[in-house]
Write an enzyme that holds these catalytic residues in place. Structure first.
Site, PDB file in Angstrom:
ATOM      1  N   TYR A 113     -67.970 -69.962 -43.259  1.00 50.16           N
ATOM      2  CA  TYR A 113     -67.816 -68.608 -42.689  1.00 50.16           C
ATOM      3  C   TYR A 113     -69.039 -68.238 -41.851  1.00 50.16           C
ATOM      4  CZ  TYR A 113     -67.178 -63.504 -42.750  1.00 50.16           C
ATOM      5  OH  TYR A 113     -67.033 -62.174 -42.403  1.00 50.16           O
ATOM      6  N   LYS A 130     -69.129 -67.417 -37.856  1.00 45.37           N
ATOM      7  CA  LYS A 130     -69.577 -66.129 -37.317  1.00 45.37           C
ATOM      8  C   LYS A 130     -70.806 -66.322 -36.420  1.00 45.37           C
ATOM      9  CE  LYS A 130     -66.423 -63.516 -39.170  1.00 45.37           C
ATOM     10  NZ  LYS A 130     -65.501 -62.713 -38.351  1.00 45.37           N
TER      11      LYS A 130
HETATM   12  N1  LIG Z   1     -65.047 -56.551 -45.031  1.00 42.83           N
HETATM   13  C1  LIG Z   1     -66.317 -56.827 -44.773  1.00 42.83           C
HETATM   14  O1  LIG Z   1     -67.234 -56.417 -45.496  1.00 42.83           O
HETATM   15  C2  LIG Z   1     -66.672 -57.646 -43.555  1.00 42.83           C
HETATM   16  C3  LIG Z   1     -68.028 -57.927 -43.321  1.00 42.83           C
HETATM   17  C4  LIG Z   1     -68.381 -58.673 -42.214  1.00 42.83           C
HETATM   18  C5  LIG Z   1     -67.407 -59.120 -41.338  1.00 42.83           C
HETATM   19  N2  LIG Z   1     -66.097 -58.852 -41.573  1.00 42.83           N
HETATM   20  C6  LIG Z   1     -65.117 -59.349 -40.618  1.00 42.83           C
HETATM   21  O2  LIG Z   1     -64.229 -58.333 -40.234  1.00 42.83           O
HETATM   22  C7  LIG Z   1     -62.975 -58.903 -39.876  1.00 42.83           C
HETATM   23  C8  LIG Z   1     -61.865 -58.175 -40.615  1.00 42.83           C
HETATM   24  O3  LIG Z   1     -62.069 -58.340 -41.993  1.00 42.83           O
HETATM   25  P1  LIG Z   1     -61.416 -57.400 -43.090  1.00 42.83           P
HETATM   26  O4  LIG Z   1     -62.467 -57.172 -44.097  1.00 42.83           O
HETATM   27  O5  LIG Z   1     -60.752 -56.243 -42.443  1.00 42.83           O
HETATM   28  O6  LIG Z   1     -60.354 -58.429 -43.719  1.00 42.83           O
HETATM   29  P2  LIG Z   1     -58.812 -58.309 -44.065  1.00 42.83           P
HETATM   30  O7  LIG Z   1     -58.509 -59.537 -44.839  1.00 42.83           O
HETATM   31  O8  LIG Z   1     -58.502 -56.990 -44.652  1.00 42.83           O
HETATM   32  O9  LIG Z   1     -58.096 -58.407 -42.622  1.00 42.83           O
HETATM   33  C9  LIG Z   1     -58.052 -59.579 -41.881  1.00 42.83           C
HETATM   34  C10 LIG Z   1     -56.742 -59.616 -41.108  1.00 42.83           C
HETATM   35  O10 LIG Z   1     -56.742 -60.793 -40.275  1.00 42.83           O
HETATM   36  C11 LIG Z   1     -55.444 -61.372 -40.349  1.00 42.83           C
HETATM   37  N3  LIG Z   1     -55.497 -62.801 -40.055  1.00 42.83           N
HETATM   38  C12 LIG Z   1     -56.044 -63.781 -40.820  1.00 42.83           C
HETATM   39  N4  LIG Z   1     -55.841 -64.986 -40.254  1.00 42.83           N
HETATM   40  C13 LIG Z   1     -55.164 -64.766 -39.106  1.00 42.83           C
HETATM   41  C14 LIG Z   1     -54.669 -65.614 -38.091  1.00 42.83           C
HETATM   42  N5  LIG Z   1     -54.821 -66.941 -38.161  1.00 42.83           N
HETATM   43  N6  LIG Z   1     -54.031 -65.071 -37.038  1.00 42.83           N
HETATM   44  C15 LIG Z   1     -53.860 -63.731 -36.958  1.00 42.83           C
HETATM   45  N7  LIG Z   1     -54.296 -62.867 -37.901  1.00 42.83           N
HETATM   46  C16 LIG Z   1     -54.940 -63.371 -38.958  1.00 42.83           C
HETATM   47  C17 LIG Z   1     -55.006 -61.116 -41.780  1.00 42.83           C
HETATM   48  O11 LIG Z   1     -53.598 -61.263 -41.945  1.00 42.83           O
HETATM   49  C18 LIG Z   1     -55.516 -59.715 -42.022  1.00 42.83           C
HETATM   50  O12 LIG Z   1     -54.550 -58.744 -41.660  1.00 42.83           O
HETATM   51  C19 LIG Z   1     -63.057 -60.393 -40.235  1.00 42.83           C
HETATM   52  O13 LIG Z   1     -63.322 -61.126 -39.047  1.00 42.83           O
HETATM   53  C20 LIG Z   1     -64.242 -60.454 -41.171  1.00 42.83           C
HETATM   54  O14 LIG Z   1     -64.874 -61.705 -41.148  1.00 42.83           O
HETATM   55  C21 LIG Z   1     -65.700 -58.123 -42.667  1.00 42.83           C
END
Ligand SMILES: NC(=O)c1ccc[n+]([C@@H]2O[C@H](COP(=O)([O-])OP(=O)(O)OC[C@H]3O[C@@H](n4cnc5c(N)ncnc54)[C@H](O)[C@@H]3O)[C@@H](O)[C@H]2O)c1
Length: 248
Positions: A152, A156
């Site tokens: 991951y 990123k």
């Molecule tokens: N939640 C956190 O604390 C956090 C921190 C840093 C970065 N992020 C980043 O933020 C982004 C969103 O994360 P989140 O926490 O909302 O997660 P989440 O799991 O709630 O949402 C992710 C979404 O991406 C979709 N997805 C996954 N694989 C896919 C694919 N191959 N094609 C199309 N859609 C796809 C999923 O179905 C889901 O709806 C991610 O890139 C994550 O790495 C989140």
């Protein structure tokens, strides 16, 4: 605010968490959206919350450059314009680094890094036309150390690196490309994730914000909306940490 009135914006990962909040935020600011997710049910649930009747939803696996290419070919055939691309879709898993399996490494890189890149690659001709913006969701894991997330973190770090390449390569043609680097946002991804056995829990402190409070995905959506808007016209090629001071 109606910063996105008459603007068309793509949001990936719109079925859940940060992508869903971003879609709702941009819709409230007047955007016509093309929302994307691999999860049809969740995607349609988000779509039903949007006020702009011209917005559409598209089931798409961003890990497939072929599907992505077809999606943009379709936009071209329908003479669609595009003002901003917001890449939020991503996946995460925790493993001890000495136990990472190649299948899991490849899957994370394919979705997060390759998927995000090919969305940008095929959106570029549209965005150069509109002098638009790309906002890529990276992570605090791209900048600071994060235990148990080798694949991951690499994905990123890759997003943050290639976004700067795009920023300088196309900045003089009016395109802005920036990353948001969140930490500790309450979403399905971050709620009770499966952790490897026998972890050293002292390391968990390294992924907590200074006030120890996890925030709402709305707090990332507002930052994404800012970077995708004209308000951020003079910002290009940055990693904007939205991490509660975690890496300060
Ligand atoms: N939640 C956190 O604390 C956090 C921190 C840093 C970065 N992020 C980043 O933020 C982004 C969103 O994360 P989140 O926490 O909302 O997660 P989440 O799991 O709630 O949402 C992710 C979404 O991406 C979709 N997805 C996954 N694989 C896919 C694919 N191959 N094609 C199309 N859609 C796809 C999923 O179905 C889901 O709806 C991610 O890139 C994550 O790495 C989140």
């Amino acid at each position: 605010m109606d910063r996105f009135k008459d603007k068309t914006v793509i949001v990936t990962g719109a079925g859940s968490g940060i992508g869903k909040s971003t879609a709702i935020r941009l819709d409230a600011e007047g955007a016509q959206l093309l929302i994307i997710d691999i999860n049809e049910e969740h995607l349609h649930a988000t779509h039903s919350l949007l006020k702009n009747e011209a917005s559409t939803s598209h089931v798409l696996n961003i890990a497939s450059p072929e599907e992505t290419k077809n999606f943009f070919q379709n936009l071209e055939n329908n003479k669609k314009k595009l003002d901003a691309l917001v890449n939020v879709a991503g996946i995460l898993r925790f493993d001890n680094s000495h136990e990472v399996e190649i299948e899991n490494w490849n899957k994370i890189l394919e979705v997060n890094l390759t998927g995000t890149f090919f969305m940008c690659r095929y959106a570029l001709p549209f965005l150069l036309e509109s002098k638009g913006a790309i906002v890529n969701v990276s992570s605090s894991a791209a900048i600071g150390a994060h235990a148990w997330t080798s694949a991951y973190s690499a994905s990123k770090g890759g997003i943050s690196a290639f976004s700067k390449t795009l920023a300088v390569e196309y900045g003089m043609r009016g395109l802005n490309v920036n990353c948001v680097c969140p930490a500790s946002i309450e979403t399905p991804m971050s709620t009770n994730p499966e952790m490897p056995k026998d972890i050293d829990t002292r390391l968990l402190k390294k992924i907590m914000p200074l006030d120890g409070v996890n925030r709402s995905p709305d707090d990332i959506a507002s930052t994404i909306a800012f970077l995708a808007s004209e308000d951020a016209i003079h910002i290009n090629g940055i990693d904007l940490r939205v991490d509660g001071g975690l890496l300060t």
